[in-house]
Write an enzyme that holds these catalytic residues in place. Sequence first.
Site: not given
Length: 462
Positions: A215, A252
């Site tokens: 990720e 994020c």
Amino acid sequence: MDEVTAAAAAAAGAALLPTSREERAAWLDALAAALEDDRAGLVALAAEETHLSQARLDGEVTRTAAQLRFFAGVAREGGYLEATLDSPDPSLIPPRPDLRRMLRPLGPVAVYTSSNFPFAFSVLGNDTASALAAGCPVIVKAHPGHPQLSRRTAELALSVLPAGWFALVEGMTAGVALVQHPAVRAAGFTGSERGGRALFDLAASRPDPIPFYGELGSVNPVVVTRAAARERAAGIGAGLVGSFTRDAGQYCTKPGLVFVPAGEGVDDAVRDALGSAPASRQLTDGMSAAYASAVELFGTDEEVTVLLGTSEPGTSTPAVALVGAADFLAARDAFLEEHFGPITVLVSYREDELPALLATLRPSLTATIHRGTGEDVTALATWLAPIAGRLLFDGWPTGVAIGWAQHHGGSWPATTASIHTSVGATAIRRWLTPIAYQDAPQEVLPPELRDGNPLGIPRRES
């Protein structure tokens, strides 16, 4: 024998010993209880190492325990195995034998922890929880941003899990060796695009390449329609500032690129809200330096107006870069890059400019639409859905709920594996691989595939 080889050898041995879904679920429940029992000490240590508030960290412990228990439930339910039975049919061409298929664990896996979630995406975080639920021993590479916390959390894990099912390694050398070790069968990573790509390339260049689930970077675009701005410009401006400055902008899912209609007051509302947004400390000195460089970079562009919030010595000042659509398109690469920390880019647009702006977007973990009451945004959603792992309406992407339907992923550069998620029940799918049995005797079959469904799991039978 070095620490990586020792850990991998122990994990490989543990993977050969059969465990039941109920056993693994019990481990996860016990890990959640151990984490909560040591809550005060863990939070104090995390606050010292990360500069995050104790309230935020206390909530993160609660989330992490919930994740562990969630995956205990996923393991017990058994649907994740995708158990499928096809009965024999000699009338077909070619004839169909007795076929039974399910997913099985890959074996030992590596988990590379994140800096910004020292509990929820760290030593006992989502990757570790889902891998253990799947039946995979875990070797965790600790993040250098919180080493003492990582060691203390690892001690909890070792006190609960059987030998070989968990290990902690530290340092860049160990991290490189881990993804290359032949006993490791997959790896999960949360972090920067640069670091993730380096490890991804190592995983792919092995003599026996393995899956690498990274990720990585994401700007998480937001589009505010004119109708939405006219209805609630002040609320949108305040909500945006609260979202991109939350916990020092170190999410994020932070909204890093926001398109707002020209002349409707959203930029003014952002300016007002920014005045009371607090300065904050980044997790590491390197992150602080990178953030300062990003603000300086925008400040040197004559076509960009940089708004600054509260400034305090030794902290990062929240910032908003204002730019028009034409200037954004002329220097798009700088604006499309993820900048960690409390900063976002606000692009002012006219309706005829919006298609060209949206055409520049790269895939992200999220995309968000703010719409007016009753406004049909089907066309806009059609534009954004292909580049987003999660499409939101009238909210903010910071915060990822735990659930069966959750998806936290996307195409490159958001992740290295667009069909998978790192949050939600199907995160377990990363650590599994299919096996089919043909005309197998009952005693050879796993209990989940035997006649009569003795374990009562969800199955497809035909």
